[in-house]
Design an enzyme around this catalytic site. Structure first.
Site, PDB file in Angstrom:
ATOM      1  CB  ALA A 159      -0.969  -0.009   1.178  1.00  0.00           C
ATOM      2  CG  HIS A 178       2.016   6.050   1.942  1.00  0.00           C
ATOM      3  ND1 HIS A 178       3.167   6.595   2.478  1.00  0.00           N
ATOM      4  CD2 HIS A 178       1.517   5.214   2.899  1.00  0.00           C
ATOM      5  CE1 HIS A 178       3.352   6.126   3.700  1.00  0.00           C
ATOM      6  NE2 HIS A 178       2.372   5.273   3.972  1.00  0.00           N
ATOM      7  CD  GLN A 179       4.625  10.635  -3.394  1.00  0.00           C
ATOM      8  OE1 GLN A 179       5.802  10.990  -3.297  1.00  0.00           O
ATOM      9  NE2 GLN A 179       4.130  10.081  -4.505  1.00  0.00           N
ATOM     10  CG  HIS A 237       5.718   3.073   1.815  1.00  0.00           C
ATOM     11  ND1 HIS A 237       4.351   3.130   1.662  1.00  0.00           N
ATOM     12  CD2 HIS A 237       5.935   2.372   2.959  1.00  0.00           C
ATOM     13  CE1 HIS A 237       3.765   2.494   2.665  1.00  0.00           C
ATOM     14  NE2 HIS A 237       4.705   2.021   3.468  1.00  0.00           N
ATOM     15  CE  LYS A 292       2.678   6.423  10.068  1.00  0.00           C
ATOM     16  NZ  LYS A 292       1.358   5.897   9.727  1.00  0.00           N
ATOM     17  CB  SER A 295      -0.838   1.672   4.287  1.00  0.00           C
ATOM     18  OG  SER A 295       0.474   1.780   3.783  1.00  0.00           O
TER      19      SER A 295
END
Lengths: 293, 293
Positions: B32, B34-35, B37, B149, B186
Site C-alpha cells: 500500500a 504511498h509517498q 514509502h 512516523k 496506508s
C-alpha cells in the site's frame, strides 16, 4: 592468528574475508579447548578457505545457580591450541563487549528450547540462541561447526538458522571420545578419579543400549535409567529417546533416533548421546564425516 | 525491477550484489505504497548503489482482533510505483514462504517492546523484530530505511540492530504529510471524509504543542489529551512525552523529546509524532535529511 577482542574489529576482518570471495568456517566455543573442539576446527579447515573460532563463556546461558564462575578459562593454552591448528581469526570478547548495559534483545526458539537440557536448565537455550545469533552477525560465516555431543543445542541452532533464514550452513560433527569412551567435555577436568570412573557409565550405557534386543523407545529408556541407577554415585538428570530434529519423544525406532542422557557425577553435570539408525539396519556407528543441515 | 517471491532467490540476488562490492539500501514495507514509502526509496537511492524493497503484510505483528485481513494489498499499483523509482529488487514472499509450518523462533526487544504502541498492541513488536530480523538475513542490506512516523518501531529496531550486532545501518527518515498536515499512512484510505477531518486533530495538536509556553512533559501531555478530547469522534489510545531512544517518560525537555500520539478515528488507528528540540532552542522542525544511528 589474529585475536580480535572487539566486535568492530571482528566484523571488519570478516567483511574483508567475505569481500575477497573466500568462504569462512566458524567454530564458536566457550574455551577450555579439547580434542572435540579441535575436530570442529579441522572440519572447518577441510570445508572452508578461512577459519575463525570464538572463545566466550556466555553468561546468558548460565542460571544463577550454575557454574559460570568456576567454568574453566585457560585462555593462553586455548590460544596455543587454536594457533597450532592454523586458525586465522580468534574472536575473544569480554562480557561487557557482548552485553553492554541496556542490551535487552533475546532470541528464542520456542518449544525446542524447553526440551532435554532446556527442561533441566530453563533459559539456557534462550541464552544460547541469543549469543549464537549475535556471533553470526559478528563473524558472518559461510558455515558454522558444532559438536553432536550437545545434541539438543544442535537441534535448537538448526531451527534458529532455518526459522531466521541465516545464510549460514550448520554442520554437526561427531562426538570425540577419550580412549575409554568418555565423551570429551570442558567440564571433565572437574571430575575426581572416582567421579570420572562413574561417568563412564554414560558412554557404556549408550553403547549397550544400541544393541538391546527387541528394542522399543520405552525399553531403551528403562535400560538407561536402570544403568544410571546401578552407579550409585551418579544422579540422573534425564534419559530421553527422541526425534533428533524436534526433540519430541520417539514413537518407534523406524527412523534415526536420538538417545540422550544427562547425569550428575558429583557436582559436575555430564551429557552424552547416540543416534540410533532404524532397527531394520545394524545399530548406527556415528558418521565419519560431518553432515550438513 | 526483479521480483523475488522466494527467500532463496532474494538471498542469491543480495549475495551477488554484495559480492560485486556494491552497497545495498533496503526499504521494508507492508505494501500500500504511498509517498512516505517513496521518500524512503529515494533516501536509499541517494545513499546506496542498489535499492531493494520488500512487500510483506506480516501476520506475526497483528493480534487476532486486528486488521490483518482488511489491510490493503494493491500489489500491481505498488509494483508500478516502486518500478517508477528504479528499485532494482522487490522481495514479495507469501506468508507460507516466511512462516512455514513448524517455525517457532522469535526475536524480542524486551522493555522497549512494551512501550507506546507495544503497550496497546501486545506482541506487536515481537512480530516486527522477528520479521525484520528475518528480512535482514534474507536481503543482507548495507543500510535499512524506516519512517520516523513509526517512532516506537524505529526505537525497537535500533535496539535490535545494536543488541544483535547486525552489520547494518538503520536510517530514520522524516514523516511525509499530506498538504493539510495528515501524516501519510496506508490506513488513511480507510477514513471516511468526516473521520479524515477528525484525524487532522493529531497533526494540529502536535503542531500546537511544539509552541506551548512554559512547557513541561506533563503540560504537553495534558494539552494533547485535551486536544483529542475536543474531537468527539476520536478515541485516544495514548499521548506520551518520552525519550526517543528508550521510550521512557521524559523527566524534562532539556534534550530531544519524542511527542507521540495514537488515536482511533472510527475503526482506523492512527499514529503521529514530533521530535521536540530542547526548550532552550526554537521548537524543532523535522530534520530535512535522514539521520543514521
Amino acid at each position: 592468528m589474529q585475536i580480535h577482542t572487539t566486535i568492530a574489529a571482528m566484523q571488519k576482518a570478516s567483511a574483508a574475508t567475505r569481500r575477497s570471495g573466500q568462504t569462512l568456517g566458524f567454530v564458536p566455543t566457550m574455551g577450555a579447548i579439547h580434542q572435540g573442539h579441535l575436530s570442529l576446527v579441522r572440519a572447518a579447515r577441510a570445508q572452508c578457505d578461512v577459519v575463525a573460532a570464538s572463545i566466550f563463556v556466555n553468561p546468558l546461558q548460565f542460571a544463577p545457580t550454575e557454574d559460570l564462575d568456576r567454568y574453566p578459562r585457560p585462555f593462553e593454552q586455548d590460544v596455543a591450541l587454536l594457533r597450532s591448528e592454523g586458525v586465522e581469526h580468534l574472536f575473544a570478547p569480554t562480557p561487557q563487549e557482548m552485553y553492554p548495559a541496556g542490551a535487552t534483545t533475546f532470541v528464542e526458539v520456542a518449544g525446542l528450547s524447553e526440551r532435554l537440557d532446556g527442561a533441566s536448565r530453563p533459559g539456557h537455550f534462550r541464552g544460547v540462541a541469543t549469543v549464537v545469533s549475535k556471533l553470526f552477525h559478528i563473524v558472518q560465516p559461510t558455515a558454522a561447526f558444532f559438536g553432536q555431543k550437545d545434541a539438543a543445542q544442535l537441534a535448537v541452532l538448526r531451527a534458529l538458522v532455518r526459522d531466521q533464514n541465516f545464510p549460514i550452513r550448520i554442520i554437526g560433527c561427531p562426538i570425540v571420545r577419550e580412549p575409554d569412551g568418555l565423551a570429551m567435555s570442558s567440564r571433565n577436568r572437574f571430575l575426581s578419579p572416582s567421579e570420572r570412573a562413574a561417568a563412564l557409565t554414560l558412554s557404556r550405557a549408550l553403547h549397550d543400549v544400541a544393541v538391546l534386543p527387541n528394542a522399543t523407545p520405552d525399553r531403551l529408556r528403562t535400560f538407561l535409567i536402570e544403568a544410571i541407577r546401578q552407579a550409585p554415585s551418579l544422579r540422573l538428570d534425564y534419559a530421553e529417546i527422541v526425534d533428533p530434529e524436534t526433540l519430541l519423544p520417539a514413537q518407534d525406532l523406524n527412523r534415526p533416533t536420538l538417545v540422550a542422557i544427562a547425569a550428575w557425577s558429583g557436582a559436575t553435570r555430564l551429557i552424552d548421546n547416540a543416534i540410533l539408525a532404524p532397527v531394520t539396519n545394524v545399530a548406527a556407528e556415528e558418521p565419519e564425516l560431518c553432515h550438513h543441515v
